[in-house]
Motif scaffolding. Structure first.
Motif, PDB file in Angstrom:
ATOM      1  N   TRP A   1       0.866  -0.960   0.051  1.00 53.85           N
ATOM      2  CA  TRP A   1       0.111   0.051  -0.032  1.00 53.85           C
ATOM      3  C   TRP A   1       0.717   1.393   0.036  1.00 53.85           C
ATOM      4  CZ3 TRP A   1      -0.318   3.945   3.458  1.00 53.85           C
ATOM      5  CH2 TRP A   1      -1.623   4.764   3.364  1.00 53.85           C
ATOM      6  N   PHE A   2       1.883   1.320   0.859  1.00 54.00           N
ATOM      7  CA  PHE A   2       3.079   2.200   0.795  1.00 54.00           C
ATOM      8  C   PHE A   2       3.471   2.511  -0.471  1.00 54.00           C
ATOM      9  CE2 PHE A   2       2.672   3.076   5.233  1.00 54.00           C
ATOM     10  CZ  PHE A   2       3.380   3.982   5.488  1.00 54.00           C
TER      11      PHE A   2
ATOM     12  N   ARG B   1       0.864   3.928  -3.049  1.00 53.11           N
ATOM     13  CA  ARG B   1       0.396   5.261  -2.694  1.00 53.11           C
ATOM     14  C   ARG B   1       1.596   6.333  -2.934  1.00 53.11           C
ATOM     15  NH1 ARG B   1      -3.718   8.122   0.312  1.00 53.11           N
ATOM     16  NH2 ARG B   1      -3.023  10.301  -0.138  1.00 53.11           N
TER      17      ARG B   1
ATOM     18  N   ILE C   1       1.691   6.835  -6.689  1.00 52.01           N
ATOM     19  CA  ILE C   1       0.071   7.813  -7.181  1.00 52.01           C
ATOM     20  C   ILE C   1       0.644   9.366  -6.656  1.00 52.01           C
ATOM     21  CG2 ILE C   1      -2.192   8.334  -6.549  1.00 52.01           C
ATOM     22  CD1 ILE C   1      -2.440   5.333  -6.202  1.00 52.01           C
ATOM     23  N   ASP C   2       1.162   9.439  -5.367  1.00 53.66           N
ATOM     24  CA  ASP C   2       1.577  10.825  -5.248  1.00 53.66           C
ATOM     25  C   ASP C   2       2.638  11.463  -5.831  1.00 53.66           C
ATOM     26  OD1 ASP C   2      -0.561  11.087  -3.425  1.00 53.66           O
ATOM     27  OD2 ASP C   2       1.083  10.736  -1.542  1.00 53.66           O
TER      28      ASP C   2
ATOM     29  N   ARG D   1       1.419  12.925  -9.697  1.00 54.33           N
ATOM     30  CA  ARG D   1       0.208  13.774  -9.656  1.00 54.33           C
ATOM     31  C   ARG D   1       0.164  14.992 -10.758  1.00 54.33           C
ATOM     32  NH1 ARG D   1      -3.524  13.060  -5.815  1.00 54.33           N
ATOM     33  NH2 ARG D   1      -2.896  11.937  -4.025  1.00 54.33           N
TER      34      ARG D   1
ATOM     35  N   THR E   1       3.879  17.026  -1.620  1.00 54.10           N
ATOM     36  CA  THR E   1       3.255  16.114  -1.807  1.00 54.10           C
ATOM     37  C   THR E   1       4.243  15.068  -2.707  1.00 54.10           C
ATOM     38  OG1 THR E   1       1.254  17.246  -1.903  1.00 54.10           O
ATOM     39  CG2 THR E   1       1.233  15.265  -3.126  1.00 54.10           C
TER      40      THR E   1
ATOM     41  N   GLY F   1       5.521  11.467  -1.467  1.00 60.56           N
ATOM     42  CA  GLY F   1       5.191  10.320  -2.364  1.00 60.56           C
ATOM     43  C   GLY F   1       6.587   9.620  -2.640  1.00 60.56           C
TER      44      GLY F   1
END
Length: 132
Positions: free
Chosen positions: A18-19, A22, A25-26, A29, A106, A110
């Motif tokens: 998950w880390f 995520r 994804i960050d 952006r 952000t 990420g």
């Protein structure tokens, strides 16, 4: 006992995955290779606190001769950190004409999440192999 260790390692692997996802994804952006994307310093004008400590902010940007007000999601602190305030200076990536910007913080968060997730996956795999 061995079964419990395998279940806990599986849970750790899922959290690490998950880390990693995520973090990816960050990091993606905004397309920083796009020539219309500018790195600017903005001033926070309005704040709305969201869950997890994140803040939805209105930021004023000076892009050349124009002044723009854009929305930006500012990430919350990882553990302990200071609260955001109006008049804080924030570095953002902004695509010309967009109503939203992406905080450089952000992108950095990420990258840190991706590295931590990948290291956690590697460690979980290593411990699983040792356990077998």
């Amino acid at each position: 006992m061995e079964m419990l260790a395998k279940v806990l390692l599986g849970g750790a692997a899922l959290i690490s995955l998950w880390f990693t996802v995520r973090g990816l994804i960050d990091m993606q952006r905004v397309n920083t290779a796009d020539p219309d994307v500018l790195e600017l310093q903005g001033v926070v004008r309005e704040l709305q606190t969201m869950s997890g400590g994140a803040v939805d902010a209105t930021i004023t940007l000076n892009a050349g001769d124009e002044v723009r007000h854009v929305r930006c999601l500012l990430p919350g602190p990882w553990l302990l950190g200071r609260k955001r305030q109006v008049t804080d200076l924030v570095r953002v990536l902004w695509r010309r004409g967009d109503q939203r910007a992406v905080a450089l913080e952000t992108i950095r968060d990420g990258q840190a999440m991706f590295i931590l997730g990948f290291a956690g996956l590697a460690l979980a795999a290593l411990l699983y192999m040792i356990l077998l």
